[in-house]
Enzyme design. Structure first.
Site, mmCIF file in Angstrom:
data_model
loop_
_atom_site.group_PDB
_atom_site.id
_atom_site.type_symbol
_atom_site.label_atom_id
_atom_site.label_comp_id
_atom_site.label_asym_id
_atom_site.label_seq_id
_atom_site.Cartn_x
_atom_site.Cartn_y
_atom_site.Cartn_z
ATOM 1 N N ASP A 410 36.978 33.488 36.013
ATOM 2 C CA ASP A 410 36.446 33.042 37.281
ATOM 3 C C ASP A 410 36.961 33.839 38.269
ATOM 4 O O ASP A 410 38.275 34.194 38.184
ATOM 5 C CB ASP A 410 36.754 31.532 37.694
ATOM 6 C CG ASP A 410 36.384 30.891 38.997
ATOM 7 O OD1 ASP A 410 35.245 30.090 38.920
ATOM 8 O OD2 ASP A 410 36.616 31.415 39.925
ATOM 9 N N ILE A 411 36.256 34.447 39.185
ATOM 10 C CA ILE A 411 36.694 35.434 40.144
ATOM 11 C C ILE A 411 37.610 34.331 41.404
ATOM 12 O O ILE A 411 36.957 33.509 41.581
ATOM 13 C CB ILE A 411 35.428 36.110 40.819
ATOM 14 C CG1 ILE A 411 34.863 36.746 39.956
ATOM 15 C CG2 ILE A 411 36.071 37.050 42.060
ATOM 16 C CD1 ILE A 411 33.409 37.458 40.310
ATOM 17 N N GLU A 453 29.916 32.146 39.446
ATOM 18 C CA GLU A 453 30.736 33.461 39.249
ATOM 19 C C GLU A 453 31.948 32.944 38.068
ATOM 20 O O GLU A 453 32.807 33.484 38.413
ATOM 21 C CB GLU A 453 31.509 33.859 40.669
ATOM 22 C CG GLU A 453 31.811 32.481 41.480
ATOM 23 C CD GLU A 453 33.262 32.112 41.079
ATOM 24 O OE1 GLU A 453 34.068 32.645 41.493
ATOM 25 O OE2 GLU A 453 33.485 30.728 40.729
HETATM 26 P P1 GH3 Z 1 38.635 30.306 43.362
HETATM 27 O O1 GH3 Z 1 39.474 31.099 43.349
HETATM 28 O O2 GH3 Z 1 39.182 28.643 43.326
HETATM 29 O O3 GH3 Z 1 37.652 30.189 42.259
HETATM 30 O O4 GH3 Z 1 37.886 30.265 44.717
HETATM 31 P P2 GH3 Z 1 36.416 30.580 44.884
HETATM 32 O O5 GH3 Z 1 36.134 31.160 46.387
HETATM 33 O O6 GH3 Z 1 35.787 31.769 44.078
HETATM 34 O O7 GH3 Z 1 35.847 29.253 44.816
HETATM 35 P P3 GH3 Z 1 34.628 28.791 43.833
HETATM 36 O O8 GH3 Z 1 34.805 29.423 42.447
HETATM 37 O O9 GH3 Z 1 34.481 27.429 43.977
HETATM 38 O O10 GH3 Z 1 33.487 29.753 44.576
HETATM 39 C C1 GH3 Z 1 32.113 29.590 44.085
HETATM 40 C C2 GH3 Z 1 31.108 30.454 44.974
HETATM 41 O O11 GH3 Z 1 30.535 31.368 44.190
HETATM 42 C C3 GH3 Z 1 30.494 29.471 45.819
HETATM 43 C C4 GH3 Z 1 29.051 30.229 45.657
HETATM 44 O O12 GH3 Z 1 28.491 30.546 47.006
HETATM 45 C C5 GH3 Z 1 29.183 31.701 45.006
HETATM 46 N N1 GH3 Z 1 28.179 31.851 44.097
HETATM 47 C C6 GH3 Z 1 27.780 31.271 43.119
HETATM 48 N N2 GH3 Z 1 26.729 32.019 42.563
HETATM 49 C C7 GH3 Z 1 26.663 33.108 43.185
HETATM 50 C C8 GH3 Z 1 25.587 34.163 43.202
HETATM 51 O O13 GH3 Z 1 24.900 34.400 42.034
HETATM 52 N N3 GH3 Z 1 25.745 35.282 44.177
HETATM 53 C C9 GH3 Z 1 26.668 35.309 45.363
HETATM 54 N N4 GH3 Z 1 26.912 36.107 45.895
HETATM 55 N N5 GH3 Z 1 27.450 34.022 45.277
HETATM 56 C C10 GH3 Z 1 27.608 33.230 44.278
HETATM 57 MG MG MG Z 2 34.014 29.043 40.396
HETATM 58 MG MG MG Z 3 36.240 31.335 42.039
#
Ligand code: GH3
Ligand code: MG
Ligand code: MG
Length: 545
Positions: A410-411, A453
């Site tokens: 996870d990013i 992500e």
């Molecule tokens: P954490 O370190 O806890 O993982 O923090 P985070 O900000 O990465 O939090 P989280 O994993 O909850 O965030 C997921 C975010 O990823 C939410 C959503 O808007 C974004 N996201 C999900 N799929 C995509 C995508 O296909 N493209 C883009 N640009 N963003 C995405």
């Molecule tokens: Mg996540």
């Molecule tokens: Mg994340």
């Protein structure tokens, strides 16, 4: 044949006539000689039984036809036949009578006249009978001669030699029936050839329609068989292999290359090549056959293709159904092979046409299948693919007594990227992480876009646990130092990785993925940019929370 029969008939009649003439002449002279001999004996008897011998001699001498008669003395004489007209016949033991007839000349003349007349009559008979036979027999002989030639030609597939006759009897009916039979055959064979041309265009027309139809029907049956077999082939590779086998062994091509134009016509790749050094095309548009959709033939137009580097002649045949796939067959051949190649091109085209529709169908199916299990943004497999294969992989791993390393990635603070640089910039980061994953994995491993992500990496055939952590660390580190260009700025991001091991941590594969998720959660909790390996304590924590 006709001449021979006529000569034989002529010879038999002629020889028969000559024999008849000779026999008649012989019989005639025999009978005449016998008559003269009898006359001589009658005269001798007149003399013998007369009382006045001198008077008898005189009477005999006065007889017409008597040239001379006299009594000669000699002993023990029997009949002497001197000439045809002279006889000396005994009358007692000391004397003989000499008789000479006058009519030798007349008799001989008569004899030759009879012989001559017989000869003339015979010659006339011979000539007339030969003419008659010639007149009667010749039309029949001509008919048989004609029939023989016509059947010979029909046997060689030419039904155009009709029979003609001047005969007006039943033979005319036979000939008319035979001619209409030939007509029917010719019409039917033309119709079959015409229909075959629909299935195999440019079909070569041979002189022998019989052989031509037979060969083409056989070819058609083979093409049909080929089509049925490739319809059931599991993949495109198998179809190509069959096609290559036919090109090599059936059509005896010594040098050829098959190109496939794929990927929405962006990519041209060599499917197979055998002794082919004609061209090395890297961009589809450079292939003339593909670009024009027409056959490119260096015999008809020398040096037509600027991409050709070899000295041999070439024919390039595009095969396509006008959809997502096009193939090009490039055949190279020497001058000696030219005739052979020309004769097989229509059949090769028929095989290619049959192949192209099925290759295209399979290619489209593959593409659809690929699309349904691929993530559009990153090109990685999606969750659906994982669901399709994971149970099979788990079973294989247990059977082979090896391990699977599960990395859930996870990013960190990904939301910030979206919030600061926009969604597209976020997408760019996702693509960069995908590239890092692909470059750090072996062929047997695979990466899946698990969620937004979140990425799942499956490491197969693992023998030692440490290897899993080594790969995870390599991925983490590589991404950490990767510079990502977003909105004209360069940024760097980190990832957290949760690791579990199947079947060591659990024998249920989906549970193992869940355990990797627990480990990931722990990595996030411990400050991110970390790798955490699952342990049973994490399970207790999860239960308590
Ligand atoms: P954490 O370190 O806890 O993982 O923090 P985070 O900000 O990465 O939090 P989280 O994993 O909850 O965030 C997921 C975010 O990823 C939410 C959503 O808007 C974004 N996201 C999900 N799929 C995509 C995508 O296909 N493209 C883009 N640009 N963003 C995405
Ligand atoms: Mg996540
Ligand atoms: Mg994340």
């Amino acid at each position: 044949m006709k001449k021979r029969i006529l000569i034989w008939i002529f010879l038999v009649i002629t020889v028969g006539g000559v024999f008849f003439t000779a026999f008649t002449a012989y019989r005639f002279s025999n009978i005449t000689e016998l008559a003269i001999k009898h006359s001589a004996e009658t005269i001798r008897n007149i003399y013998l039984y007369s009382t006045n011998k001198d008077e008898a001699l005189n009477v005999i001498r006065d007889m017409p036809n008597i040239e001379d008669v006299k009594i000669i003395r000699n002993k023990n004489i029997h009949t002497i036949y001197q000439n045809l007209n002279t006889f000396i016949l005994p009358i007692n033991s000391d004397e003989s009578i000499f008789i000479q007839f006058k009519f030798l000349k007349e008799f001989e003349n008569q004899k030759y006249q009879v012989i001559l007349e017989t000869i003339i009559i015979n010659i006339l008979f011979i000539v007339i009978s030969n003419l008659l036979i010639n007149w009667l027999v010749t039309p029949y002989l001509n008919f048989f001669e004609d029939l023989k030639r016509s059947i010979q030609q029909a046997k060689n597939g030419n039904f155009n030699r009709k029979l003609h006759t001047k005969l007006k009897n039943e033979m005319k009916d036979v000939i008319d029936t035979y001619n209409s039979f030939l007509d029917q055959l010719d019409k039917n064979f033309n119709l079959i050839t015409k229909n075959l041309q629909i299935l195999i265009p440019k079909i070569p027309r041979k002189k022998d329609k019989l052989v031509s139809v037979q060969e083409n029907m056989e070819m058609l049956a083979n093409i049909n068989k080929f089509k049925k077999i490739i319809e059931d082939d599991a993949n495109i590779g198998e179809i190509y292999n069959r096609l290559i086998d036919i090109l090599e062994h059936k059509f005896k091509l010594n040098s050829f290359k098959i190109y496939a134009i794929l990927n929405q016509k962006k990519e041209i790749k060599v499917v197979y090549q055998k002794n082919a050094n004609c061209c090395e095309i890297k961009i589809p548009a450079l292939c003339r056959a593909y670009r024009t959709g027409k056959e490119i033939n260096s015999i008809k137009f020398p040096h037509i293709c600027s991409e050709c580097m070899g000295n041999n002649n070439y024919i390039c045949i595009p095969f396509s159904t006008g959809g997502t796939f096009t193939g090009v067959l490039n055949i190279n051949f020497t001058e000696e092979e030219e005739e052979h190649i020309k004769s097989i091109i229509p059949y090769i085209e028929a095989y290619l046409n049959e192949s192209s529709s099925i290759i295209e169908a399979k290619y489209t199916l593959n593409l659809m299948k690929q699309n349904s299990v691929t993530d559009q943004l990153t090109g990685l497999y999606n969750r659906r693919y994982l669901e399709e294969i994971i149970n099979k992989i788990a079973a294989t791993t247990i059977r082979s007594d090896s391990l699977i390393g599960i990395l859930l990635i996870d990013i960190d603070y990904f939301k910030q990227v979206n919030d600061t640089f926009g969604h597209d910039a976020g997408d760019e980061v996702l693509k960069e992480l995908s590239k890092v994953l692909i470059t750090n994995l072996r062929d047997s491993d695979f990466a899946i876009r698990f969620g937004g992500e979140e990425f799942l990496v499956i490491l197969q055939n693992i023998k030692k646990e440490e290897d899993i952590l080594k790969v995870a660390e390599k991925i983490r580190k590589t991404f950490e130092i990767t510079k990502i260009v977003v909105s004209a700025k360069t940024i760097k991001k980190t990832i957290s990785i949760g690791v579990s091991i199947f079947p060591k941590d659990t024998k249920k594969i989906w549970e193992a993925i869940k355990y990797a998720d627990l480990a990931l959660y722990e990595a996030k909790r411990n400050g991110r940019n970390k790798i955490v390996k699952f342990n049973s304590k994490l399970l207790e924590n999860a239960d308590n929370s």
